[in-house]
Design a protein around this motif. Sequence first.
Motif, PDB file in Angstrom:
ATOM      1  N   PHE A 145       0.809  -1.217   0.000  1.00  0.00           N
ATOM      2  CA  PHE A 145       0.000   0.000   0.000  1.00  0.00           C
ATOM      3  C   PHE A 145       0.840   1.264   0.000  1.00  0.00           C
ATOM      4  N   THR A 146       1.923   1.284   0.779  1.00  0.00           N
ATOM      5  CA  THR A 146       2.735   2.499   0.871  1.00  0.00           C
ATOM      6  C   THR A 146       3.265   2.914  -0.498  1.00  0.00           C
TER       7      THR A 146
ATOM      8  N   ARG B 228       0.345   4.411  -2.412  1.00  0.00           N
ATOM      9  CA  ARG B 228       0.022   5.759  -1.941  1.00  0.00           C
ATOM     10  C   ARG B 228       1.055   6.774  -2.416  1.00  0.00           C
ATOM     11  N   GLN B 229       2.328   6.420  -2.312  1.00  0.00           N
ATOM     12  CA  GLN B 229       3.384   7.365  -2.698  1.00  0.00           C
ATOM     13  C   GLN B 229       3.299   7.745  -4.175  1.00  0.00           C
TER      14      GLN B 229
ATOM     15  N   GLU C  19       0.370  10.144  -4.653  1.00  0.00           N
ATOM     16  CA  GLU C  19       0.677  11.484  -4.166  1.00  0.00           C
ATOM     17  C   GLU C  19       1.703  12.189  -5.043  1.00  0.00           C
TER      18      GLU C  19
ATOM     19  N   PHE D 161      -6.344   9.506   3.691  1.00  0.00           N
ATOM     20  CA  PHE D 161      -5.481   8.320   3.707  1.00  0.00           C
ATOM     21  C   PHE D 161      -6.314   7.047   3.845  1.00  0.00           C
TER      22      PHE D 161
ATOM     23  N   LEU E 291      -8.127   6.227   0.775  1.00  0.00           N
ATOM     24  CA  LEU E 291      -7.211   5.647  -0.207  1.00  0.00           C
ATOM     25  C   LEU E 291      -6.985   4.165   0.075  1.00  0.00           C
ATOM     26  N   TRP E 292      -6.926   3.786   1.350  1.00  0.00           N
ATOM     27  CA  TRP E 292      -6.832   2.360   1.710  1.00  0.00           C
ATOM     28  C   TRP E 292      -8.057   1.610   1.170  1.00  0.00           C
TER      29      TRP E 292
ATOM     30  N   TYR F 199      -7.564   0.999  -2.365  1.00  0.00           N
ATOM     31  CA  TYR F 199      -6.538  -0.016  -2.625  1.00  0.00           C
ATOM     32  C   TYR F 199      -7.126  -1.421  -2.591  1.00  0.00           C
TER      33      TYR F 199
END
Length: 403
Positions: A149-150, A153-154, A157, A285, A288-289, A292
């Motif tokens: 996930f990180t 997300r990155q 963004e 955030f 966004l999860w 995902y």
Amino acid sequence: MAKKTAVYWFRNDLRINDNPALAQACLQSDQLALVYCLEPEEHTIWGFNRVGLHRKNFLADTLLDLARQCQQRGSQLLIVEGKPALALPRILQQLQCQTIYCEAIAAPEEMAQIDSLREQAYEVEAIWQSSLLNPSELPFSIEDLPQVFTAFRQQIEQMGVLAPAPMGWIEKLPELPKAALAIPQVDIKAWAGIAPIDKRSAFPYDQPQWQGGATMALAHVQRYLASGLADQYKQTRNGLIGSDYSTKFSPWLTSGALSARQIDQQLKTHEAMYGANESTYWIWFELLWRDYFRFLHLRFGVQLYYANGLKDVATISHQPELFLKWCLGNTGQPFIDAGMRELAATGYLSNRMRQNVASFLIHDLQCDWRAGAAWFESQLIDYDVYSNQGNWLYLAGCGTDPR
């Protein structure tokens, strides 16, 4: 010119506003039957009803609110009983039409429903609309979706991917076909039955301001943001008891009475007026999860429902007697039992407590994570097929995250 008649099949999008699939159906139809299918009672392989009383009651309120909105816009919601692959063809034959509009849901059973209708030679226009971001606007293809996930997300963004603005209300619905008035309907309140809810619930859906439906959903978002609670969300989000520690958006999001884009728009307005901080960012955030887990379904599909999930090998054990004790809140561990009894008494459980009880079932009781996922599906008023599967896979070590 002959009028085009079609059916709009409501699924997990129980709202009139910000509903692109419904908007398309309205645009392309002169007559439109609005239908919701209540599936027959079903038992899981684990020995309990697939949809419990709390879920039924919250859904009933949601449908009643939707029915009122349809009536205000010149139509009527038809609530029928039966599996969609059987009930919808009967309606289509009665209306002498071939076209169904609906939202697309990327979970195996929901996709199989669409496949069955198409195999019966019906035209199904299924439109993706439940995510905050459009899959087509991601900075990578679904096949290249990051498996952590990180990293996902990155990239979102860094590329500045934004959610589209939500659509407005549909002011006038197409005419209801006269033949639709003869279709037998379900008494939704009788179907739901009575579910006593403990007054200590963190989501007391028996109280007016917590009831299901778009009316209460939109009012709650405004109330929550106006209260200032959003500005301290990150500090309180792991609370266990009470109505204020988290946003409580999820039950309305799950049913589709509220869309992620509506929340995003209201949140951005709030930030523009009062300033953004780490807490308001964290609400985005969490949305966004939620996305995902949806995009994981688009990429991996039925693989997410295998015992071993996305892993090559998994050792799955199960202890039926211990699983039953877990369901009943009778494991002998007071903290875990308190959580499970809260779930049974209210249909709701904090996110942190869900992680605790799920982890205990998998790693302490050595039970099959799929049984736990099924129990949550039965009990939670905010059960979401994507997030439920994704979170249980994650805790079982069968998902994408290497931890």
